[in-house]
Design an enzyme around this catalytic site. Structure first.
Site, mmCIF file in Angstrom:
data_model
loop_
_atom_site.group_PDB
_atom_site.id
_atom_site.type_symbol
_atom_site.label_atom_id
_atom_site.label_comp_id
_atom_site.label_asym_id
_atom_site.label_seq_id
_atom_site.Cartn_x
_atom_site.Cartn_y
_atom_site.Cartn_z
ATOM 1 N N SER A 123 0.837 -1.198 0.000
ATOM 2 C CA SER A 123 0.000 0.000 0.000
ATOM 3 C C SER A 123 0.874 1.251 0.000
ATOM 4 O O SER A 123 2.050 1.216 0.376
ATOM 5 C CB SER A 123 -0.916 0.014 1.229
ATOM 6 O OG SER A 123 -0.170 0.270 2.408
ATOM 7 N N LYS A 158 0.499 -1.232 15.630
ATOM 8 C CA LYS A 158 -0.812 -1.784 16.008
ATOM 9 C C LYS A 158 -1.185 -2.998 15.172
ATOM 10 O O LYS A 158 -2.122 -3.723 15.524
ATOM 11 C CB LYS A 158 -1.896 -0.710 15.903
ATOM 12 C CG LYS A 158 -2.168 -0.209 14.500
ATOM 13 C CD LYS A 158 -3.283 0.814 14.509
ATOM 14 C CE LYS A 158 -3.612 1.298 13.099
ATOM 15 N NZ LYS A 158 -4.731 2.244 13.070
ATOM 16 N N ASP A 159 -0.471 -3.258 14.049
ATOM 17 C CA ASP A 159 -0.738 -4.447 13.228
ATOM 18 C C ASP A 159 0.016 -5.672 13.715
ATOM 19 O O ASP A 159 -0.266 -6.791 13.266
ATOM 20 C CB ASP A 159 -0.349 -4.185 11.769
ATOM 21 C CG ASP A 159 -1.269 -3.192 11.084
ATOM 22 O OD1 ASP A 159 -2.406 -3.014 11.555
ATOM 23 O OD2 ASP A 159 -0.838 -2.587 10.081
ATOM 24 N N THR A 204 -15.604 2.577 9.147
ATOM 25 C CA THR A 204 -14.470 2.246 10.008
ATOM 26 C C THR A 204 -14.221 0.751 9.950
ATOM 27 O O THR A 204 -15.147 -0.036 9.740
ATOM 28 C CB THR A 204 -14.701 2.663 11.466
ATOM 29 O OG1 THR A 204 -13.582 2.251 12.252
ATOM 30 C CG2 THR A 204 -15.959 2.035 12.032
ATOM 31 N N SER A 216 -12.619 -0.685 12.565
ATOM 32 C CA SER A 216 -12.232 -0.981 13.939
ATOM 33 C C SER A 216 -13.422 -1.043 14.882
ATOM 34 O O SER A 216 -14.174 -0.073 14.994
ATOM 35 C CB SER A 216 -11.257 0.104 14.417
ATOM 36 O OG SER A 216 -11.158 0.124 15.822
ATOM 37 N N ARG A 230 -13.175 1.930 17.266
ATOM 38 C CA ARG A 230 -13.670 3.196 16.727
ATOM 39 C C ARG A 230 -15.191 3.206 16.680
ATOM 40 O O ARG A 230 -15.836 4.198 17.024
ATOM 41 C CB ARG A 230 -13.106 3.429 15.324
ATOM 42 C CG ARG A 230 -11.636 3.786 15.303
ATOM 43 C CD ARG A 230 -11.108 3.853 13.892
ATOM 44 N NE ARG A 230 -9.685 4.198 13.849
ATOM 45 C CZ ARG A 230 -8.866 3.890 12.860
ATOM 46 N NH1 ARG A 230 -9.321 3.231 11.803
ATOM 47 N NH2 ARG A 230 -7.592 4.236 12.903
ATOM 48 N N GLY A 232 -9.834 -1.386 2.930
ATOM 49 C CA GLY A 232 -8.975 -0.803 1.914
ATOM 50 C C GLY A 232 -7.907 0.082 2.523
ATOM 51 O O GLY A 232 -7.993 0.468 3.696
ATOM 52 N N VAL A 250 -5.612 3.531 3.207
ATOM 53 C CA VAL A 250 -6.071 4.848 3.667
ATOM 54 C C VAL A 250 -6.540 5.720 2.506
ATOM 55 O O VAL A 250 -7.628 6.321 2.557
ATOM 56 C CB VAL A 250 -4.955 5.561 4.456
ATOM 57 C CG1 VAL A 250 -5.357 7.003 4.756
ATOM 58 C CG2 VAL A 250 -4.661 4.811 5.744
ATOM 59 N N ARG A 295 -9.850 4.643 1.202
ATOM 60 C CA ARG A 295 -10.969 4.947 2.100
ATOM 61 C C ARG A 295 -11.402 6.412 1.935
ATOM 62 O O ARG A 295 -12.600 6.721 1.970
ATOM 63 C CB ARG A 295 -10.577 4.669 3.550
ATOM 64 C CG ARG A 295 -10.300 3.200 3.818
ATOM 65 C CD ARG A 295 -10.100 2.930 5.298
ATOM 66 N NE ARG A 295 -9.526 1.613 5.521
ATOM 67 C CZ ARG A 295 -9.444 1.011 6.694
ATOM 68 N NH1 ARG A 295 -9.911 1.623 7.769
ATOM 69 N NH2 ARG A 295 -8.899 -0.180 6.812
#
Length: 608
Positions: free
Chosen positions: A317, A385-386, A429, A431, A434, A452, A454, A457
Site C-alpha cells: 500500500s 498496532k498491526d 471504520t 475498527s 472506533r 482498503g 487509507v 478509504r
C-alpha cells in the site's frame, strides 16, 4: 589519495587525507597539529563566535596542538575555507554541535572533501553534545539551580530543550538521550525532552507539567538568541537574573502560577565545557594511532568498514511504502543501504470481510513473517498496532521509531465535523474500538465496515459510499492528505488503539548483525509509552464484546489514559494512571479496569 577509518569507544571518528605515515610519530619526527572547532555560527551569534575562537586557542595550547582555530557554517572563517587552508600534517575537527544531525552531515562532507584536496590528514570527532560528560555537566548544573532557588527536588521537573528538526532524527534523539541520562541521576522527580521545532514544543511544557517547578536546560552549544531570548519568551519569562559568584542562578527565572520556572543559559556556555572539548580532541588524535590507512568509506559503508546491505520487507500500500521508505532513509543516514521488497499479505488480499473476521492473528504481517523466516528479507516494517501481541519467539522488535500523531481524524464528504453529521449518517471504520467510541459519542450514527488502504478509504467517502470515515491521523499526514481532515478528534474524548502512530522494525532474533544495525533507530520515550498501552490491551484483547483503547505519554513520568468500551457504546471503565515504569502503569490500569468490570458482572475470568 588514501585515508583511514577509526572507531572510538562510544562514537564514530573518521580519518581522511594524505598518507602522512604514522611512522612520523614513532620515529620521533615532529608533526604539526591543528585543532579546528567547527560550529554553525550566524549573524546573531557574533559573541558566541568570538568565545569559540578564544576557546579554540586556549584548548589547543593546553593539550599540545600547534594551532587552534574556530570555523563556522555562517561566520568567518567558513568551514570550507578553514579546512582547505589548513597547514601542517594533521587536523582534528571537533563538531561543536549537539548531535550527528543535519549540519553535522554537511560538516562531514566538507571534511571529507578537504581530505582529498589538500596535503593534510583530517580527523572528525564525535559531536560535543554526544559526549558522556555532557550529562554530568548538566546534572551538576541542575543540582546547583535547584539549590539556588530552594526548590523541592520531589516537586521539580527538569526540561532538556533541544532544537529539534524534521530534517534529521538525530537532533531529537540526542535530546532524548540527554534527558534519559539526567533522569537516571535522580536529581529531581523527572526529566523530559522538549524542542523548539518539534512536539513537545517548549512553550507547551508549563501547561503539560502543572503543579511542578520547572528547570529548563537549553541543549544548545552557542544558542545565544534561543537561550537568552527565544526560550524565555516562549516560557512567559521576562525578568532577567544575572549569575553571581555566590549563587549560580538561571539566566531567566520567575514565579508563574505559584511555581518557579527557571531557564538556564545554553549548556554549551557552562563552565567545564572546555574540558570536554579537550577530551574529544585528544581522543580524536589518539584513536588514529595504530590504524593503517585505507580508502575513505563510500556511501553505503559503515564506519567500521563492514559493507552492509539489507532487504526491507513491507506491504504494497502507499502508506506501507511510505513507512518503508522512511525507515530506509534513516538507515541510509547511518551508512546502511536498504533495498525495499514489497509483498502482499492475507489482509491485503481479502478486502470483503471486517478485519476482526479475517483468518489468523496477524493478517497484515503473516506473509512478511514467512519472508523473514525464509531469509527473503532481513527485516520488516510494520505499523505497531498491526503486530500481534504474542510475537513468535523467533522474532524480535529492536526498534520502535519516534511516534507520529497518535489520534483519530474525521474525513467527511462535505467537510462536516462529527457533531454536525446528520442523524443516521453512515460512518466507515474497520475498527470495533472506533465504532464503539463513535456510538458512545453519537448513538444516532451508523458505523459500517470499511476496508482498503487509507487513500482508498478517503476516495470511498468522496464518491459517496460513506458520509464520513474515522481514520488514523498519522496515516493521513504521512500520505499528504491533511487537507481531507474535517476534524481531529480530541485524544481524551476518542482514545486511539494502543501503539497507534508508531512504526516498528521486526527482525530474526538470531540475526545479530541486522539487530545491531536496527537498534540505533529505537526511540526510548515511544517504546515506554506503547509498552504500557500494549500491556493494557493484552489483558483484555480476548474479552468478547469489549474494546480496549489507550494513550500514554512521557511527561513528569509516564501518564496513560485507558478505556474499556462495550461494543454498543457504553463506557465500562475510563481512567488515568501515572507511574515511572510502563509495567507499573499498565498494572495499575489493568487492576482498576478489572475491578470495574467485575463490579458490573462483565468480566468473568479476567485477571489483572
Amino acid at each position: 589519495m588514501v585515508g583511514g577509518v577509526a572507531r572510538g569507544r562510544t562514537s564514530r571518528r573518521r580519518w581522511w587525507g594524505s598518507n602522512r605515515s604514522r611512522r612520523a610519530d614513532t620515529e620521533g619526527c615532529s608533526m604539526t597539529r591543528t585543532l579546528i572547532l567547527a560550529a554553525h555560527g550566524g549573524g546573531d551569534e557574533s559573541d558566541a563566535n568570538a568565545v569559540l575562537r578564544k576557546t579554540a586557542k586556549q584548548v589547543a595550547e593546553q593539550i599540545g596542538f600547534d594551532v587552534g582555530l574556530a570555523a563556522f557554517r555562517l561566520g568567518e572563517p567558513l568551514w570550507r575555507d578553514a579546512l582547505r587552508t589548513t597547514a601542517g600534517d594533521l587536523a582534528v575537527v571537533v563538531p561543536v554541535m549537539t548531535s550527528e544531525g543535519y549540519f553535522h552531515g554537511l560538516l562531514a562532507e566538507e571534511v571529507q572533501a578537504a581530505g582529498l584536496a589538500v596535503p593534510a590528514r583530517f580527523s572528525l570527532t564525535a559531536p560535543l553534545g554526544t559526549h558522556a560528560d555532557i550529562a554530568t555537566l548538566a546534572g551538576d548544573r541542575l543540582r546547583a539551580l535547584i539549590g539556588a532557588y530552594d526548590l523541592d527536588p520531589q516537586r521539580t521537573v527538569a526540561v532538556v530543550c533541544g532544537h529539534g528538526t524534521p530534517r534529521h532524527p538525530e537532533s531529537r534523539r540526542a535530546t532524548v538521550m540527554l534527558a534519559l541520562r539526567l533522569a537516571r541521576q535522580k536529581r529531581c522527580v523527572s526529566c523530559i525532552p522538549a524542542y523548539l521545532d518539534e512536539d513537545l514544543h517548549i512553550e507547551d511544557a508549563p501547561r503539560r507539567l502543572r503543579g511542578y517547578d520547572l528547570v529548563v536546560l537549553p541543549f544548545l552549544i552557542g544558542g545565544a538568541y534561543h537561550a537568552t531570548s527565544d526560550i524565555p519568551q516562549r516560557l512567559g519569562l521576562s525578568a532577567k537574573e544575572a549569575d553571581s559568584a555566590e549563587s549560580p542562578s538561571g539566566l531567566a527565572a520567575a514565579r508563574l502560577d505559584d511555581r518557579w520556572i527557571v531557564c538556564d543559559e545554553a549548556i554549551g556556555r557552562l563552565p567545564g565545557i572546555e574540558r570536554i572539548i579537550a577530551a574529544l580532541a585528544v581522543e580524536g588524535l589518539s584513536e588514529g594511532a595504530g590504524f593503517e590507512d585505507s580508502p575513505p568509506p563510500p556511501r553505503g559503508v559503515l564506519a567500521d568498514g563492514d559493507n552492509h546491505r539489507v532487504r526491507l520487507g513491507t506491504r504494497r500500500s502507499r502508506l506501507a511504502m511510505w513507512q518503508a521508505a522512511h525507515v530506509a532513509e534513516r538507515l541510509r543516514e547511518r551508512g546502511v543501504d536498504a533495498e525495499i521488497v514489497a509483498l502482499e499479505t492475507s489482509g491485503d488480499r481479502d478486502l470483503t470481510r471486517a478485519i476482526a473476521a479475517l483468518d489468523g492473528d496477524a493478517p497484515f504481517t503473516d506473509d512478511l513473517d514467512e519472508a523473514l523466516r525464509r531469509g527473503e528479507v532481513d527485516l520488516a516494517v510494520h505499523s505497531l498496532k498491526d503486530v500481534p501481541l504474542a510475537l513468535s519467539s523467533e522474532f524480535d522488535l529492536p526498534a520502535i521509531l519516534p511516534r507520529g500523531a497518535p489520534g483519530e481524524s474525521v474525513v467527511s464528504r462535505d467537510g462536516r465535523r462529527l457533531a454536525d453529521l446528520p442523524a443516521g449518517a453512515v460512518v466507515g471504520t474497520s475498527s470495533p474500538r472506533r465504532a464503539a467510541q463513535l456510538l458512545s459519542l453519537r448513538g444516532d450514527l451508523v458505523p459500517v465496515v470499511m476496508r482498503g488502504p487509507v487513500d482508498d478509504r478517503v476516495r470511498q467517502v468522496r464518491q459517496g459510499q460513506f458520509d464520513a470515515a474515522i481514520l488514523a491521523t498519522a496515516g493521513l499526514v504521512r500520505l499528504g492528505l491533511e487537507h481531507e481532515i474535517a476534524e481531529s478528534l480530541s485524544l481524551d474524548e476518542f482514545l486511539p488503539a494502543p501503539g497507534q502512530g508508531a512504526l516498528v522494525v521486526q527482525v530474526r532474533r538470531a540475526d545479530e548483525r541486522v539487530t545491531r544495525l536496527i537498534r540505533a533507530l529505537d526511540d526510548a520515550p515511544t517504546r515506554a509509552a506503547v509498552t504500557a498501552e500494549l500491556a493494557f490491551l493484552a489483558a483484555f484483547e480476548k474479552l468478547e464484546g469489549v474494546a480496549a483503547a489507550a494513550w500514554a505519554t512521557m511527561a513528569a513520568g509516564l501518564r496513560m489514559r485507558a478505556r474499556l468500551i462495550a461494543l454498543d457504546g457504553r463506557i465500562l471503565w475510563d481512567g488515568v494512571v501515572r507511574g515511572d515504569e510502563p509495567e507499573e502503569v499498565a498494572a495499575s490500569a489493568i487492576r482498576d479496569a478489572s475491578r470495574a468490570l467485575a463490579h458490573a458482572s462483565l468480566a468473568t475470568g479476567v485477571h489483572a
